[in-house]
Scaffold this motif. Structure first.
Motif, PDB file in Angstrom:
ATOM      1  N   PHE A 273       0.881  -1.177   0.000  1.00 26.13           N
ATOM      2  CA  PHE A 273       0.000   0.000   0.000  1.00 26.13           C
ATOM      3  C   PHE A 273       0.918   1.225   0.000  1.00 26.13           C
ATOM      4  O   PHE A 273       1.261   1.757   1.058  1.00 26.13           O
ATOM      5  N   GLY A 274       1.425   1.599  -1.160  1.00 24.29           N
ATOM      6  CA  GLY A 274       2.342   2.739  -1.276  1.00 24.29           C
ATOM      7  C   GLY A 274       3.673   2.436  -0.621  1.00 24.29           C
ATOM      8  O   GLY A 274       4.425   1.570  -1.058  1.00 24.29           O
ATOM      9  N   ARG A 275       3.963   3.123   0.484  1.00 31.65           N
ATOM     10  CA  ARG A 275       5.238   2.949   1.186  1.00 31.65           C
ATOM     11  C   ARG A 275       5.156   1.868   2.275  1.00 31.65           C
ATOM     12  O   ARG A 275       6.070   1.717   3.074  1.00 31.65           O
ATOM     13  N   VAL A 276       4.035   1.201   2.329  1.00 33.77           N
ATOM     14  CA  VAL A 276       3.801   0.214   3.393  1.00 33.77           C
ATOM     15  C   VAL A 276       3.683  -1.179   2.776  1.00 33.77           C
ATOM     16  O   VAL A 276       2.986  -1.362   1.772  1.00 33.77           O
ATOM     17  N   VAL A 277       4.352  -2.163   3.407  1.00 33.93           N
ATOM     18  CA  VAL A 277       4.264  -3.535   2.904  1.00 33.93           C
ATOM     19  C   VAL A 277       3.939  -4.478   4.063  1.00 33.93           C
ATOM     20  O   VAL A 277       4.406  -4.279   5.180  1.00 33.93           O
ATOM     21  N   LEU A 278       3.113  -5.473   3.782  1.00 33.60           N
ATOM     22  CA  LEU A 278       2.768  -6.476   4.807  1.00 33.60           C
ATOM     23  C   LEU A 278       3.658  -7.702   4.635  1.00 33.60           C
ATOM     24  O   LEU A 278       3.987  -8.086   3.507  1.00 33.60           O
ATOM     25  N   LEU A 279       3.976  -8.333   5.763  1.00 33.06           N
ATOM     26  CA  LEU A 279       4.885  -9.491   5.728  1.00 33.06           C
ATOM     27  C   LEU A 279       4.464 -10.501   6.808  1.00 33.06           C
ATOM     28  O   LEU A 279       3.994 -10.115   7.872  1.00 33.06           O
ATOM     29  N   GLY A 280       4.645 -11.768   6.534  1.00 28.97           N
ATOM     30  CA  GLY A 280       4.338 -12.818   7.518  1.00 28.97           C
ATOM     31  C   GLY A 280       2.838 -12.952   7.734  1.00 28.97           C
ATOM     32  O   GLY A 280       2.030 -12.717   6.824  1.00 28.97           O
ATOM     33  N   ASP A 281       2.456 -13.294   8.966  1.00 27.57           N
ATOM     34  CA  ASP A 281       1.036 -13.525   9.275  1.00 27.57           C
ATOM     35  C   ASP A 281       0.173 -12.296   8.990  1.00 27.57           C
ATOM     36  O   ASP A 281      -1.027 -12.427   8.721  1.00 27.57           O
ATOM     37  N   ALA A 282       0.725 -11.108   9.073  1.00 24.78           N
ATOM     38  CA  ALA A 282      -0.052  -9.897   8.777  1.00 24.78           C
ATOM     39  C   ALA A 282      -0.572  -9.962   7.343  1.00 24.78           C
ATOM     40  O   ALA A 282      -1.672  -9.477   7.055  1.00 24.78           O
ATOM     41  N   ALA A 283       0.186 -10.589   6.455  1.00 23.33           N
ATOM     42  CA  ALA A 283      -0.199 -10.680   5.036  1.00 23.33           C
ATOM     43  C   ALA A 283      -0.955 -11.969   4.729  1.00 23.33           C
ATOM     44  O   ALA A 283      -1.884 -11.978   3.926  1.00 23.33           O
ATOM     45  N   HIS A 284      -0.519 -13.082   5.345  1.00 19.29           N
ATOM     46  CA  HIS A 284      -1.060 -14.379   4.903  1.00 19.29           C
ATOM     47  C   HIS A 284      -1.059 -15.413   6.038  1.00 19.29           C
ATOM     48  O   HIS A 284      -0.483 -16.496   5.890  1.00 19.29           O
ATOM     49  N   ALA A 285      -1.711 -15.079   7.151  1.00 18.35           N
ATOM     50  CA  ALA A 285      -1.765 -16.032   8.271  1.00 18.35           C
ATOM     51  C   ALA A 285      -2.413 -17.334   7.793  1.00 18.35           C
ATOM     52  O   ALA A 285      -3.466 -17.319   7.160  1.00 18.35           O
ATOM     53  N   THR A 286      -1.772 -18.438   8.106  1.00 21.48           N
ATOM     54  CA  THR A 286      -2.257 -19.749   7.656  1.00 21.48           C
ATOM     55  C   THR A 286      -2.528 -20.661   8.843  1.00 21.48           C
ATOM     56  O   THR A 286      -1.981 -20.450   9.932  1.00 21.48           O
ATOM     57  N   THR A 287      -3.352 -21.674   8.651  1.00 24.33           N
ATOM     58  CA  THR A 287      -3.528 -22.692   9.691  1.00 24.33           C
ATOM     59  C   THR A 287      -2.198 -23.466   9.821  1.00 24.33           C
ATOM     60  O   THR A 287      -1.419 -23.509   8.868  1.00 24.33           O
ATOM     61  N   PRO A 288      -1.960 -24.089  10.977  1.00 21.67           N
ATOM     62  CA  PRO A 288      -0.635 -24.689  11.179  1.00 21.67           C
ATOM     63  C   PRO A 288      -0.456 -26.075  10.539  1.00 21.67           C
ATOM     64  O   PRO A 288       0.560 -26.720  10.766  1.00 21.67           O
ATOM     65  N   ASN A 289      -1.402 -26.511   9.719  1.00 15.55           N
ATOM     66  CA  ASN A 289      -1.412 -27.903   9.246  1.00 15.55           C
ATOM     67  C   ASN A 289      -0.213 -28.310   8.394  1.00 15.55           C
ATOM     68  O   ASN A 289       0.126 -29.481   8.321  1.00 15.55           O
TER      69      ASN A 289
END
Ligand SMILES: Cc1cc2nc3c(=O)[nH]c(=O)nc-3n(C[C@H](O)[C@H](O)[C@H](O)COP(=O)(O)OP(=O)(O)OC[C@H]3O[C@@H](n4cnc5c(N)ncnc54)[C@H](O)[C@@H]3O)c2cc1C
Length: 380
Positions: A273-289
């Motif tokens: 989002f412009g100068r902001v980037v999401l990383l890790g669970d903030a972007a793609h939290a997944t189930t632990p399977n």
């Protein structure tokens, strides 16, 4: 000195990103809401892709030394019969590295330049303008940064600023985790996951005579009865399962147990989002399977650094990172969701049909799946 990049969240993703960016010469600050470096959590399994990414960040060897390495994961039925074996045969490095979360976090923290992390700083709001971003903290202070990485986990404040209506998905099951210390030698050091009608149990050997276990059971969201369960209830639930499950549960101290309902983030279509980037669970939290949440966060750090390495324009590098990561992380989230549904079947007839089908699956099926997961490029 290169530009200033601020990271919100000093979890596995934020710490890995901090290391990757400092290696490229960026000025990095990490703001973490916890009051100090101590982290909640039991053990964690890192797939070969995570280890390869950590090697690239220069910390793989230390993590291997502190962890326990195995190449095989056995999927078993509740009476202990083999259903299938997950063993990627073409891997040039260890398939699974198991480590205490606190140790992983400590190694990553110690690799950062001193003073990088500021604890006790909970971000509550942000505002982006042409030259940068203003950050507002719960303690009333505010600061500015040129670029921002939102690595603040599944309940991300940064993500909610840009995608306020995006909801988390309850997976339909809850999870207890525990670590048993001083495990006697007669308990085998095998990485196993047992699928049965009363739930699923994983056993994960760790270094120094420790074993980490996790147990998942179908339930309603926020089930008040399950919230009250003690280790005695967990033992009772799994008492008919094969050895050494009941023995390990019996050796667990009550205060060593962590309990959470399982959620993921229904995949989103934008990480930048412009100068902001999401990383890790903030972007793609997944189930632990699939044991891939932390692995994908560490991979994000690797790919963000690869994109920034050869670029003079940070926002373009962020866009390239999004392009590199969207498809892969969305697939992990979706595959893990489906795997969870299959592994959590609790109707006896369906379980027995599933077990027969798994046994019939050709080895090439698992090899291809693991190849796609574990083989990553460390060049763009
Ligand atoms: C039961 C369970 C088992 C798992 N097992 C595995 C496994 O075996 N292997 C694996 O790879 N993954 C596993 N995962 C997933 C893994 O834990 C996560 O994917 C991983 O921790 C994500 O890292 P992260 O840094 O993105 O987020 P987090 O680890 O959640 O870190 C986010 C950090 O941000 C901080 N923070 C949050 N909000 C703010 C704020 N507003 N201001 C400042 N700081 C903030 C938090 O305190 C935290 O330190 C498991 C998850 C669960 C639930």
């Amino acid at each position: 000195m290169k530009d200033q990049i601020t990271i919100i969240g000093g979890g596995i993703g934020g710490l890995s990103a901090g290391i990757a960016l400092q290696r490229l010469g960026f000025q990095v600050k990490i703001y973490e809401k916890r009051l100090d470096h101590s982290t909640e959590g039991a053990g964690i399994v890192l797939g070969a892709n995570a280890l390869k990414s950590l090697n690239y960040l220069g910390v793989g060897e230390k993590i291997q030394q502190a962890g326990y390495g195995l190449n095989e994961c056995h999927i078993l039925s509740e009476n202990g019969k083999n259903l299938t074996l997950l063993h990627y045969k073409d891997s040039t490095i260890q398939n699974y590295t198991m480590i205490l979360r606190s140790q992983l976090s400590r190694i990553l923290t110690e690799t950062l330049q001193p003073g990088t992390i500021v604890y006790g700083k909970k971000l509550v709001d942000l505002s982006q303008h042409r030259e940068g971003i203003d950050l507002f903290f719960e303690d009333g202070n505010h600061t500015q940064t040129e670029y921002l990485i939102g690595a603040d986990g599944i309940f991300s404040t940064v993500r909610r600023k840009f995608l306020p209506y995006k909801q988390l998905r309850f997976a339909g099951y809850t999870c207890w985790r525990g670590v048993v210390e001083n495990c006697p030698d007669h308990i085998p050091r095998r990485f196993t996951e047992t699928w049965g009608t009363k739930g699923r149990v994983g056993i994960v050997p760790l270094k120094d005579q420790k074993i980490f276990w996790y147990a998942l059971k179908n339930c309603q969201q926020d089930d008040p009865e399950l919230k009250k369960w003690t280790i005695k209830d967990i033992i009772y639930n799994f008492m008919d399962y094969h050895d050494p499950i009941p023995q390990l549960l019996e050796r667990t101290k009550e205060h060593h147990i962590i309990h959470h309902d399982i959620y993921d983030l229904d995949p989103i279509f934008q990480y930048v989002f412009g100068r902001v980037v999401l990383l890790g669970d903030a972007a793609h939290a997944t189930t632990p399977n699939m044991g891939q949440g932390a692995g994908q966060a560490i991979e994000d750090a690797l790919y963000l650094s690869l994109c920034l390495k050869d670029s003079n324009h940070i926002e373009s590098a962020f866009m390239e990172y999004e392009k590199q990561r969207l498809h892969r992380t969305r697939k992990v989230v979706q595959d893990s969701w489906v795997l969870g549904k299959v592994a959590q079947l609790d109707i006896p007839l369906l379980c027995s049909i599933r077990n027969s089908m798994i046994k019939l699956a050709p080895n090439s099926f698992h090899q291809n799946r693991l190849k796609n997961l574990f083989e990553i490029d460390t060049e763009l």
